[in-house]
Design a protein around this motif. Structure first.
Motif, short mmCIF file in Angstrom:
data_model
loop_
_atom_site.label_atom_id
_atom_site.label_comp_id
_atom_site.label_asym_id
_atom_site.label_seq_id
_atom_site.Cartn_x
_atom_site.Cartn_y
_atom_site.Cartn_z
N HIS A 166 74.62 59.53 -37.25
CA HIS A 166 75.72 59.10 -36.37
C HIS A 166 76.16 57.69 -36.75
O HIS A 166 75.32 56.81 -36.94
N ARG A 167 77.46 57.46 -36.86
CA ARG A 167 77.98 56.13 -37.10
C ARG A 167 78.03 55.40 -35.76
O ARG A 167 78.73 55.83 -34.83
N PRO A 168 77.30 54.30 -35.62
CA PRO A 168 77.13 53.67 -34.31
C PRO A 168 78.41 53.10 -33.70
O PRO A 168 78.51 52.99 -32.49
N TRP A 169 79.40 52.75 -34.52
CA TRP A 169 80.63 52.18 -33.96
C TRP A 169 81.47 53.20 -33.21
O TRP A 169 82.39 52.84 -32.51
N HIS A 170 81.13 54.50 -33.32
CA HIS A 170 81.82 55.53 -32.54
C HIS A 170 81.04 55.94 -31.29
O HIS A 170 81.51 56.77 -30.51
N ALA A 171 79.84 55.38 -31.10
CA ALA A 171 79.01 55.74 -29.95
C ALA A 171 79.73 55.38 -28.65
O ALA A 171 80.49 54.41 -28.61
N PRO A 172 79.50 56.16 -27.60
CA PRO A 172 80.20 55.92 -26.35
C PRO A 172 80.13 54.49 -25.82
O PRO A 172 81.09 53.99 -25.26
N ASP A 173 79.03 53.79 -26.05
CA ASP A 173 78.92 52.41 -25.55
C ASP A 173 79.53 51.37 -26.48
O ASP A 173 79.61 50.19 -26.13
N ALA A 174 79.97 51.78 -27.67
CA ALA A 174 80.53 50.83 -28.64
C ALA A 174 81.95 51.17 -29.09
O ALA A 174 82.63 50.34 -29.69
N TRP A 175 82.39 52.36 -28.80
CA TRP A 175 83.66 52.90 -29.30
C TRP A 175 84.86 52.10 -28.81
O TRP A 175 84.97 51.81 -27.61
N VAL A 176 85.74 51.75 -29.72
CA VAL A 176 87.02 51.11 -29.40
C VAL A 176 88.10 52.09 -29.85
O VAL A 176 88.43 52.16 -31.04
N PRO A 177 88.66 52.88 -28.93
CA PRO A 177 89.64 53.88 -29.34
C PRO A 177 90.89 53.21 -29.91
O PRO A 177 91.45 52.30 -29.30
N HIS A 178 91.30 53.69 -31.11
CA HIS A 178 92.44 53.07 -31.79
C HIS A 178 93.00 54.01 -32.86
O HIS A 178 92.32 54.93 -33.31
N LEU A 179 94.23 53.72 -33.24
CA LEU A 179 94.86 54.34 -34.40
C LEU A 179 94.99 53.25 -35.45
O LEU A 179 95.53 52.17 -35.17
N SER A 180 94.52 53.50 -36.65
CA SER A 180 94.59 52.50 -37.70
C SER A 180 96.00 52.38 -38.25
O SER A 180 96.69 53.39 -38.46
N LEU A 181 96.41 51.14 -38.50
CA LEU A 181 97.71 50.85 -39.11
C LEU A 181 97.55 50.34 -40.53
O LEU A 181 98.40 50.59 -41.39
N ALA A 182 96.48 49.58 -40.79
CA ALA A 182 96.22 49.02 -42.12
C ALA A 182 94.74 48.71 -42.22
O ALA A 182 94.09 48.41 -41.22
#
Length: 172
Positions: A112-128
């Motif tokens: 599991h990639r920890p930056w997607h974990a529920p307590d760390a996730w920052v929902p976003h769409l990448s632009l660059a």
């Protein structure tokens, strides 16, 4: 690596791609320059080394029941000061619940990639990618300060080994 991603509705995708184009036209880093056929605006919910057996089917059932998910985009920021330029996604109760449910389905997966974990996730769409914080003011001017709305209308999985996409629901 395998990801679980939500894909924008056509109207929202057009809006995000237009911003990609304006960033590139302004001489700024932009995902418009990534011409790989799998490159499209998306929200990553999770990433793991591999899917355990049966997970694709369970994810498809989950997404078939949950999609579409309404979305409002928020501020444009640089994550961590010198990393991706992103359009933040307002985390609604339905989006947060879907994210948690995906993590439940992937509980037995390795890597599991920890930056997607529920307590760390920052929902976003990448632009660059690899964006300098010093260019943020110009990037915000180029994006126009809009806060578009739409839906996440489909789900997909990106397979980093062969750079392919597997639809999980809708037209991903």
């Amino acid at each position: 690596m395998r990801t679980v991603e939500l894909v924008c509705s056509p109207g929202l995708e057009v809006t995000v791609r237009a911003v990609w184009g304006r960033l590139a036209a302004a001489g700024l880093p932009s995902l418009a320059r990534n011409i790989h056929p799998t490159n499209r605006p998306h929200l990553t919910l999770a990433a793991v080394d591999e899917f355990p057996p049966g997970v694709e089917h369970r994810l498809a059932e989950l997404f078939d029941a949950a999609l579409p998910v309404p979305v409002t985009l928020d501020r444009v920021v640089v994550l961590d000061g010198s990393a991706p330029l992103v359009w933040l996604v307002r985390p609604t109760a339905s989006l947060t619940a879907l994210h948690a449910a995906v993590w439940d389905v992937l509980a037995e997966a390795d890597g599991h990639r920890p930056w997607h974990a529920p307590d760390a996730w920052v929902p976003h769409l990448s632009l660059a990618l690899r964006f300098r914080n010093a260019d943020l003011r110009l990037a915000r001017a180029v994006t126009g300060g809009q806060r578009p709305t739409g839906d996440f209308a489909a789900a997909r999985s990106y397979d980093g080994t062969n750079r392919s996409v597997i639809p999980l629901a809708g037209r991903g």
